[in-house]
Design an enzyme around this catalytic site. Structure first.
Site, PDB file in Angstrom:
ATOM      1  N   SER A 146       0.762  -1.358  -0.216  1.00 20.75           N
ATOM      2  CA  SER A 146      -0.069  -0.120   0.600  1.00 20.75           C
ATOM      3  C   SER A 146       1.009   1.434   0.312  1.00 20.75           C
ATOM      4  O   SER A 146       2.030   1.151   0.619  1.00 20.75           O
ATOM      5  CB  SER A 146      -0.320  -0.198   1.222  1.00 20.75           C
ATOM      6  OG  SER A 146      -1.543   1.211   1.111  1.00 20.75           O
ATOM      7  N   TYR A 160      -1.459   0.074  10.365  1.00 18.15           N
ATOM      8  CA  TYR A 160      -2.185  -0.864   8.834  1.00 18.15           C
ATOM      9  C   TYR A 160      -1.136   0.101   7.972  1.00 18.15           C
ATOM     10  O   TYR A 160      -0.324  -1.208   7.546  1.00 18.15           O
ATOM     11  CB  TYR A 160      -4.050   0.139   8.539  1.00 18.15           C
ATOM     12  CG  TYR A 160      -3.032  -0.751   6.950  1.00 18.15           C
ATOM     13  CD1 TYR A 160      -4.046  -1.825   6.522  1.00 18.15           C
ATOM     14  CD2 TYR A 160      -2.981   0.327   5.737  1.00 18.15           C
ATOM     15  CE1 TYR A 160      -3.842  -2.181   5.199  1.00 18.15           C
ATOM     16  CE2 TYR A 160      -3.236  -0.272   4.778  1.00 18.15           C
ATOM     17  CZ  TYR A 160      -3.586  -0.839   3.954  1.00 18.15           C
ATOM     18  OH  TYR A 160      -3.746  -1.493   2.649  1.00 18.15           O
TER      19      TYR A 160
END
Length: 262
Positions: A146, A160
């Site tokens: 990501s 995250y």
């Protein structure tokens, strides 16, 4: 992929989102596909039916990548379904967003669940794939990371982001470890993408506009736009690409609003 096209591509978390898009594009290239699901059995079955109707070879297997035993069983089942056809590629697409909020709101249980899926699951699945690729002398792994890994995530997503930064580092380290065995390992780092995980935002026009304003391209990605470079990295067209972290992000982040017009 040429000589290895008879072997399957395994896509974890492939019942929806980016993983499902990878499965569709892989079948379009003539590659057999195995997708995994943890709880979305109906969605996985529907996707397999769609891929088979399109003339592809597709299977769905249940597995929770956060559980080592499930991952080991998964790879054994893939072996059993494709006798004499060694695994050709692995896409580690399974992942969770985890709890969002200030660090003070996280519990050890929250973090353990996040790490087990996003990091440990990726490493264990890669371990199993490398064992098989080492025997066949070829194989490709693509880890879905990501853009959050590059900036610490959007507000409330620091844990995250940390998990995806770990995926990035693992990708580079593993790529160096196995390159001489004919195994390639790369990561794709999507920006904000329209998937089931982000539907809460994409269904809200104001929230979607606010997110788009932080992306130079002034829009979010579709799952297929992220899947295309993943499939390319699996293919022999990327035969000398390993240890790469490819940003698929519409230009990254512009914190504070849209860039000035030229």
């Amino acid at each position: 992929m040429t000589a290895r096209t008879s072997g399957p591509i395994l896509v974890t978390g492939g019942s929806s989102g980016i993983g499902a898009a990878v499965a569709r594009l892989s079948v379009a290239r003539g590659w057999p596909v195995v997708i995994t699901y943890r709880s979305q059995q109906a969605a996985a079955a529907a996707l397999v039916a769609e891929l088979r109707d399109a003339g592809g070879e597709a299977h769905a297997l249940a597995a929770d990548v956060a559980k080592e035993g499930d991952v080991v069983r998964l790879f054994a089942e893939v072996d059993a379904r494709f006798p004499g056809r060694p695994l050709a590629g692995l896409v580690n697409s399974a992942g969770i967003g985890g709890r969002h909020g200030p660090v003070g709101t996280f519990t050890g249980e929250d973090l353990a669940a996040l790490w087990a899926t996003n990091v440990t699951g990726t490493i264990i699945a890669s371990r199993e794939a490398v064992a098989r690729f080492s025997r066949s002398g070829a194989g490709a792994i693509v880890n879905v990371s990501s853009m959050a890994a590059t900036i610490g995530g959007r507000p409330g997503a620091s844990a995250y982001a940390a998990s995806k930064a770990a995926v990035d580092t693992f990708t580079v380290g593993l790529a160096k470890e196995v390159a001489a065995r004919g195994i390639r390992v790369n990561a794709v780092r999507p920006g904000f993408t329209d998937t089931a995980m982000t539907r809460r935002v994409t269904d809200d026009p104001a929230a979607l506009a606010a997110i788009a304003a932080t992306i130079p391209a002034n829009r979010i990605a579709t799952a297929e736009e992220v899947a295309r470079p993943i499939v390319w990295l699996l293919s022999d067209e990327a035969s000398f690409v390993t240890g790469a972290r490819l940003d698929v992000s519409g230009g990254g982040f512009v914190i504070g609003g849209r860039p000035l017009e030229a």
